[in-house]
Enzyme design. Structure first.
Site, PDB file in Angstrom:
ATOM      1  N   GLU A  76       0.817  -1.217   0.000  1.00  0.00           N
ATOM      2  CA  GLU A  76       0.000   0.000   0.000  1.00  0.00           C
ATOM      3  C   GLU A  76       0.852   1.269   0.000  1.00  0.00           C
ATOM      4  O   GLU A  76       0.862   2.042   0.966  1.00  0.00           O
ATOM      5  CB  GLU A  76      -0.973  -0.032   1.190  1.00  0.00           C
ATOM      6  CG  GLU A  76      -1.902  -1.238   1.105  1.00  0.00           C
ATOM      7  CD  GLU A  76      -2.996  -1.277   2.149  1.00  0.00           C
ATOM      8  OE1 GLU A  76      -2.900  -0.553   3.159  1.00  0.00           O
ATOM      9  OE2 GLU A  76      -3.958  -2.048   1.962  1.00  0.00           O
ATOM     10  N   GLU A 130      -4.680  -8.749  -1.862  1.00  0.00           N
ATOM     11  CA  GLU A 130      -5.221  -8.582  -0.512  1.00  0.00           C
ATOM     12  C   GLU A 130      -6.669  -8.147  -0.540  1.00  0.00           C
ATOM     13  O   GLU A 130      -7.052  -7.234  -1.281  1.00  0.00           O
ATOM     14  CB  GLU A 130      -4.410  -7.573   0.310  1.00  0.00           C
ATOM     15  CG  GLU A 130      -4.894  -7.479   1.765  1.00  0.00           C
ATOM     16  CD  GLU A 130      -4.145  -6.447   2.589  1.00  0.00           C
ATOM     17  OE1 GLU A 130      -2.910  -6.383   2.465  1.00  0.00           O
ATOM     18  OE2 GLU A 130      -4.803  -5.705   3.344  1.00  0.00           O
TER      19      GLU A 130
END
Length: 478
Positions: free
Chosen positions: A231, A326
């Site tokens: 991220e 994810e």
């Protein structure tokens, strides 16, 4: 000249069809062959069926005009790496320390054994601490200012044994490694939380990744792929780091790939590893021709945006792969039926129809309090829940969603074409290396739905209640 009445002609056509079908069945019987059988597994929103095998159905002469799912194995798309989740530090600690050996072995077999379990074949593993770590932050070398103290000793306590057991159960297991942060001394601000890679540290960070890949390989756990930052557009009060696309492209082409090559490492490199809402990030990385040469594709998360973003990146760079790395369920969405539908629709059917070669959910296991956590999500749900008091294991909706794909779609399978009807009967199909076909179908509507599956000129009928999922498998040679 006399004319045959229409009714008589229709009757003649019906008789001809029945005779042809009977002749076909008779020929099969004469040859000692049964009509091609289709095995069926179903999960329903009311949980009355949980990846439960149903009576087989059989292909027969095509008939009828109801909703038809056509399966065409001549139209092929991406090759599959697998399905799975993440054995975070927290997940591995729970499995290793809060289950007795018998329960641990039972759980691991149900997760990873291809025949007796759901055959998970892919893991995404944090490189160092993440927001799901039992004893706080750590990296593999927390002492400045070289890698002389690099060690994976932390992982040997419980993480590596669990990973090795998974690989023993499913030897084809693939691992994607992802750092939540480089060591703090490599970053601006000197903290694992937020910040950026220091301008003087790209080479050291690349060396760090080389050491990680080598250390895991020495443990019998080769790393199939890495991403360079989890991220990269989310700085948080847990291990995290900002990394923009230009920085990522430079790190790949100038440091990571050259050092991988110099050390004989063939681990693939994936760009991005964040949400669907920023498809321009991986496109920007891949638009750099020098970086693109060394990038296998792009990784996505599900928390913002739409799965169609994967197709945008594919259209921009069709020679590169896509992975969904994810997605977590949680207490914010506790309804089993809703989750079964949404996750199947978006993470299995949607992700793979939008080019995903692999799908990994977030935590493999969490406890009854959604932890142990390390500053991140406090309401996340694991694929399974381990009760730390009783040792009881609950298999959550994520287990069944993954199982409808992972148990039947083998590594090396190719996605093939199948008809899919949005918010009605949605589907995705695969041809396994042994030639067998796996078709996953979801009734995404609000009413019971009958439909037909047609392959090689033959078909069978099936009916699913609203929100139910079915996986059909058959020998592709019928």
């Amino acid at each position: 000249m006399s004319r045959v009445p229409r009714a008589r002609r229709r009757m003649a056509l019906v008789v001809s069809f029945v005779l042809a079908a009977a002749t076909a069945c008779g020929l099969l019987a004469e040859q000692g062959l049964a009509a091609p059988a289709v095995q069926v597994w179903v999960t329903t929103g009311d949980q009355s069926k949980l990846l439960q095998q149903q009576p087989s159905v059989h292909f027969g002469p095509d008939h009828g005009s109801e909703t038809t799912v056509d399966v065409d194995e001549d139209a092929t798309y991406q090759t599959m790496d697998g399905f799975g989740a993440a054995f975070t530090d927290s997940s591995a600690w729970l499995v290793a320390n809060k289950l007795d050996p018998a329960r641990r072995d039972e759980l691991m077999a149900k997760l990873f054994a291809p025949d007796t379990g759901i055959g998970l074949s892919m893991l995404r593993e944090p490189i160092g601490a993440s927001d799901f770590t039992v004893n706080g932050d750590y990296t593999y070398d927390d002492t400045c200012c070289d890698l002389n103290d690099f060690s994976i000793a932390h992982d040997r306590k419980y993480l590596l044994p669990v990973l090795k057991q998974a690989k023993a159960l499913n030897p084809g297991l693939k691992i994607i490694g992802t750092p939540w942060s480089p060591p703090a001394w490599m970053k601006t601000g000197g903290s694992l939380h937020g910040g950026r890679l220091d301008p003087g540290s790209p080479g050291l960070f690349a060396d760090y990744l080389v050491r990680y890949v080598q250390a895991y390989a020495a443990e019998g756990l080769p790393i199939a792929a890495i991403t360079l930052q989890n991220e990269p557009h989310h700085e948080a009060a847990y291990p995290s780091m900002r990394m923009d696309p230009g920085e990522q492209a430079a790190l790949i082409k100038n440091e990571v790939r050259p050092k991988f090559k110099a050390n004989g490492i063939d681990t693939r490199i994936l760009a991005w590893d964040h949400n669907w809402n920023e498809p321009n990030y991986p496109v920007d990385v891949l638009d750099d021709p020098a970086a693109k040469r060394f990038v296998a594709g792009s990784a996505f998360h599900c928390y913002d945006g739409d799965v169609g973003a994967q197709n945008q990146v594919h259209q921009a760079h069709p020679d590169k792969g896509i992975w969904l790395t994810e997605c977590s369920g949680g207490q914010w969405a506790p309804d089993f039926a809703h989750n079964l539908k949404w996750q199947t629709q978006n993470l299995i059917i949607g992700a793979t129809r939008n080019w995903a070669k692999g799908v990994t959910f977030w935590n493999m296991a969490l406890d009854q309090n959604h932890g142990p956590t390390n500053g991140g999500c406090s309401k996340c749900r694991g694929v399974v829940t381990v009760d730390t008091g009783s040792g009881k294991v609950d298999y959550n909706v994520e287990y069944y969603v993954l199982g409808h794909a992972s148990k039947f779609v083998r590594q090396g399978a190719q996605r093939i074409d199948s008809s899919s009807y949005p918010n009605d009967i949605e589907s995705v199909a695969f041809k396994n290396p042994d030639g067998s076909i796996a078709l996953l179908a979801l009734n995404a509507g609000t009413q019971e739905k009958s439909f037909k599956v047609r392959h090689n000129g033959q078909s069978f009928d099936y009916t699913l209640p609203p929100g139910a999922v079915a996986t059909f498998t058959w020998n592709g040679a019928h």
